[in-house]
Design an enzyme around this catalytic site. Structure first.
Site, PDB file in Angstrom:
ATOM      1  N   HIS A   1       0.821  -1.218   0.000  1.00  0.00           N
ATOM      2  CA  HIS A   1       0.000   0.000   0.000  1.00  0.00           C
ATOM      3  C   HIS A   1       0.857   1.272   0.000  1.00  0.00           C
ATOM      4  O   HIS A   1       0.363   2.342  -0.366  1.00  0.00           O
ATOM      5  CB  HIS A   1      -1.081  -0.014   1.098  1.00  0.00           C
TER       6      HIS A   1
ATOM      7  N   ASP B   1       0.926  -7.637   2.341  1.00  0.00           N
ATOM      8  CA  ASP B   1       1.080  -6.199   2.080  1.00  0.00           C
ATOM      9  C   ASP B   1       2.563  -5.791   2.096  1.00  0.00           C
ATOM     10  O   ASP B   1       3.030  -5.129   3.018  1.00  0.00           O
ATOM     11  CB  ASP B   1       0.276  -5.416   3.123  1.00  0.00           C
TER      12      ASP B   1
ATOM     13  N   SER C   1       3.479   2.288   8.641  1.00  0.00           N
ATOM     14  CA  SER C   1       3.299   1.373   7.520  1.00  0.00           C
ATOM     15  C   SER C   1       4.659   1.151   6.878  1.00  0.00           C
ATOM     16  O   SER C   1       5.342   2.111   6.533  1.00  0.00           O
ATOM     17  CB  SER C   1       2.362   1.994   6.487  1.00  0.00           C
TER      18      SER C   1
END
Ligand code: ASP
Length: 722
Positions: free
Chosen positions: A92, A229, A656
């Site tokens: 992402h 991810d 992230s």
């Protein structure tokens, strides 16, 4: 990290003891809470808690350490995992680059991407990688410009100007670095960070979205999770090692340190820690702020974004090219929308606002127990509350009008062009930071990337929807636009959207060269409306500065008195600067009689697979699963593969892509999310439910090597799938 000659690396611990976490007014600091500035970690007794290397191996201002192998990738984090600039981060986080390189015929989001060799890496416009080189206290230098007689707006502007000046000075002294003065405690402490800034970043490997975004929005912010991810990018510099824009002649960046990948992964209860760049938290804000979030802003965002997401989804249903244009924007809105719902639920369920109000009542009693203290601080909490009440009074209008020029991309482009032209009139240091000489090229690059994804039909529907919303809002008396006139202008504009030329880069370039006067005379209808609307946006910007001048001052006082009251160690809110957090691989119980365990497996992926997006799984994965062919990555004693892991670290957006490091400092996973209950982390952390989610490195290696054949990347990281 190195010690920069002019900047003395400071220990936050010295300042840290001056401050006290608001949410801990009456309790003690839990060992696992905290996004610690890296210079604070020596005081954490990490070796007693499970760390098997020295804290100086993590952070050492005088030598090479793990921190040298961590980077910031736009708003995310990444780790260098080879001496040749290879970065692992989230799918992402690379999403915008993948989207940008995708077309309906060559759909990298759907199919994934693997560069067979160095030359095939895809330049990722708009991406930048930063590596923290040093940091040092500049609070006295910043605050020296504040004078008692200043208005709140003047105070904010003086501090802003001074921060920019220090950044420019640092960059002039060392042109190889980017400098940034970060505010650690509002109105109190400022730190100058120096970064190596790499501008040539290329996409190397991304799994298809069926892996990288498996479960999509349904599973986002949820545990159990089965998303792969992760992605790989590579940083490039000029042949002489200096930072340069993309050029085929650039060479891979050689980090001072790269993080060693441990293909054995983790087990439940293992000690883990993360390094990264957490974005924003609000743990030091008062109950009045939380009440504003709960009662006003979060419900507004949920409602607005739900509408926008549904609209974009509908527009892309029949046409993949349109869906691709919307994909990044939709994804980030959906991410924030669901997070906001999680926060609303968490604020209610955990009674966080009431808890904080109770803590503040104790602080107030402490203040009032001493006449001098009472005189200095007696009104602080009440004035802060009044500040939020004032914001709340006009929030409906301000949130709607400020979202107008974001929802409607055409208005956003017009606003940015007009705003840039206005700001260009000012001396560099007086400009909004985005338009300063050191930043403006990147700002304009962002504009052009956004314009590339412009879709007139969606934009027209967005504008019409915003007109409807605006018409239901009461304009405040001091607004410098008249509601009826604005609505009439916007209605007329809505007819012009389809014919507008925002897809044409030459059209944008031509507008970018014009002065405000030339723009006002231009015949473009969007620019014309913006010329009338811009003064209102300027008024709101000034109002924002006035409010933050006041709030920063009040929060500065609040922190002083809390220090007096609490006398305990304390960590600044996340602000996009380098932090460390630690915890264990562990499950939790989100509700009565439910226990969630901390490692998911490929069996779970297969169980969830329905064949319908977002629960599709590539056939090769299904086949390898059937053959139980997991190479060296299988879970010990099981015919299965770990996919995602859950652990009790303290993270937020910006973490992230953070490496999940084991006790020896080796990489065992990549952080990408939090559990639904942990969305509330941004306001309050809690050992019982704050859990972060990462992809297990074994899954990332298996997908990269075994499934998609990029064995050369595994070799580069010193591992093999055989
Ligand atoms: N998935 C999250 C995000 O991108 C990461 C987090 O906030 O924990 O916002």
């Amino acid at each position: 990290m190195r010690r920069n000659g002019s900047v003395v690396v400071m220990k936050f611990g010295l300042l840290g003891i001056v401050f006290v976490l608001l949410s801990l007014l009456v309790s003690h600091l839990q060992s696992e809470e905290g996004m610690f500035p890296v210079s604070d970690i020596y005081a954490l007794n990490l070796m007693e808690k499970g760390l098997e290397i020295s804290p100086t191996d993590i952070y050492n201002p005088d030598g090479i350490c793990l921190v040298d192998g961590i980077c910031r990738v736009n708003g995310c984090t990444g780790s260098f995992v080879s001496p040749e600039g290879l970065i692992i981060t989230n799918h992402h986080c690379a999403y915008r680059a993948i989207q940008n390189a995708s077309t309906a015929d060559n759909d990298l989001l759907a199919n994934g991407f693997s560069a067979p060799d160095r030359a095939a890496g895809i330049p990722s416009a708009g991406y930048g990688v930063r590596i923290t080189e040093s940091y040092g206290d500049v609070a006295a230098k910043v605050l020296s410009v504040v004078k008692a007689e200043m208005t709140f707006t003047e105070r904010t502007k003086a501090i802003e100007r001074r921060r920019k000046e220090l950044e420019k000075q640092a960059e002039a002294a060392n042109p190889a670095i980017r400098a940034e003065v970060a505010e650690m405690f509002a109105g109190k402490t400022y730190v100058l960070f120096e970064y190596t800034f790499i501008r040539d970043v290329r996409l190397v490997f991304a799994p298809p979205s069926s892996v990288g975004n498996f479960g999509g929005d349904v599973d986002n912010w949820e545990w159990p999770r089965h998303t792969g991810d992760f992605s790989f990018m590579r940083a490039y510099v000029a042949a002489d090692g200096s930072s340069a824009e993309y050029s085929p002649d650039n060479v891979p960046y050689q980090p001072k340190k790269h993080i060693k990948v441990d293909p054995r992964g983790v087990a439940a209860n293992d000690f883990v820690f993360l390094l990264g760049y957490p974005g924003r938290t609000a743990r030091h804000k008062t109950a009045a702020f939380l009440a504003y979030e709960e009662g006003v802003r979060l419900p507004f965002i949920v409602d607005l974004y739900q509408w926008q997401i549904a609209l974009m989804e509908e527009m892309g249903l029949e046409d993949r090219a349109v869906a691709l244009k919307h994909s990044s924007r939709m994804r980030s809105l959906a991410n924030v929308e669901k997070r906001s719902r999680g926060q609303l639920k968490g604020l209610k369920r955990a009674q966080i606002t009431a808890g904080r109000a109770a803590q503040e009542a104790q602080l107030q009693a402490f203040i009032e127990s001493d006449p001098q203290r009472s005189q200095n601080y007696g009104n602080v909490l009440q004035e802060i509350a009044q500040g939020y009440a004032d914001v709340g009074n006009t929030a409906d209008y301000e949130l709607t009008i400020s979202n107008l020029n974001n929802a409607s991309r055409a208005l956003y482009f017009a606003w940015l062009i007009y705003d840039a032209a206005m700001e260009r009139q000012k001396p560099d240091l007086e400009r909004e930071s985005a338009y300063m000489e050191r930043n403006v090229a990147r700002t304009m690059q962002r504009l052009k990337l956004a314009a590339k994804d412009w879709h007139p039909e969606t934009d027209q529907a967005m504008l019409q929807g915003m007109i409807e919303r605006l018409s239901g809002v009461t304009f405040p008396a001091d607004a410098v636009v008249d509601k009826a006139t604005l609505l009439a202008d916007l209605n007329a504009l809505s007819d012009d959207v389809i014919a507008a030329k925002w897809n044409d880069p030459d059209f944008i370039d031509a507008l970018l060269k014009k002065s405000p006067a030339e723009l006002s005379n231009s015949d473009d209808p969007f620019i014309q409306v913006m010329a009338k609307l811009h003064p209102e946006y300027s008024r709101l910007r000034e109002l924002g500065k006035q409010r933050s001048g006041k709030m920063d001052k009040l929060y500065g006082s609040l922190i002083e008195v809390k220090q007096d009251f609490l006398k305990t160690q304390f960590v600044p809110d996340a602000n996009g600067t380098l932090r460390m957090t630690f915890g264990r691989v562990e499950g939790y119980s989100p509700e009565d009689a439910v226990i969630k365990t901390p490692i998911t497996t490929l069996s779970g992926v297969i169980d969830k697979t329905t064949g319908v997006t977002p629960f599709q799984t590539p056939q090769r994965i299904v086949d390898l699963y059937g053959a139980k062919d997991f190479g060296p990555f299988a879970l010990p004693g099981k015919e299965d593969l770990a996919v995602a892991i859950l652990y009790s670290t303290d993270t937020t957006g910006g973490n992230s892509g953070s490496p999940i490091l084991n006790a020896k400092g080796n990489l065992v996973g990549v952080n990408f999310d939090r559990a639904f209950e942990a969305t509330i982390n941004d306001f309050a952390w809690n050992q019982s439910y704050s859990r972060s989610i990462g992809v297990d490195i074994r899954y990332a290696l298996w997908i990269t090597g075994k499934v998609f054949g990029a064995e050369h990347l595994l070799r580069e990281m010193g591992v093999s799938s055989q």
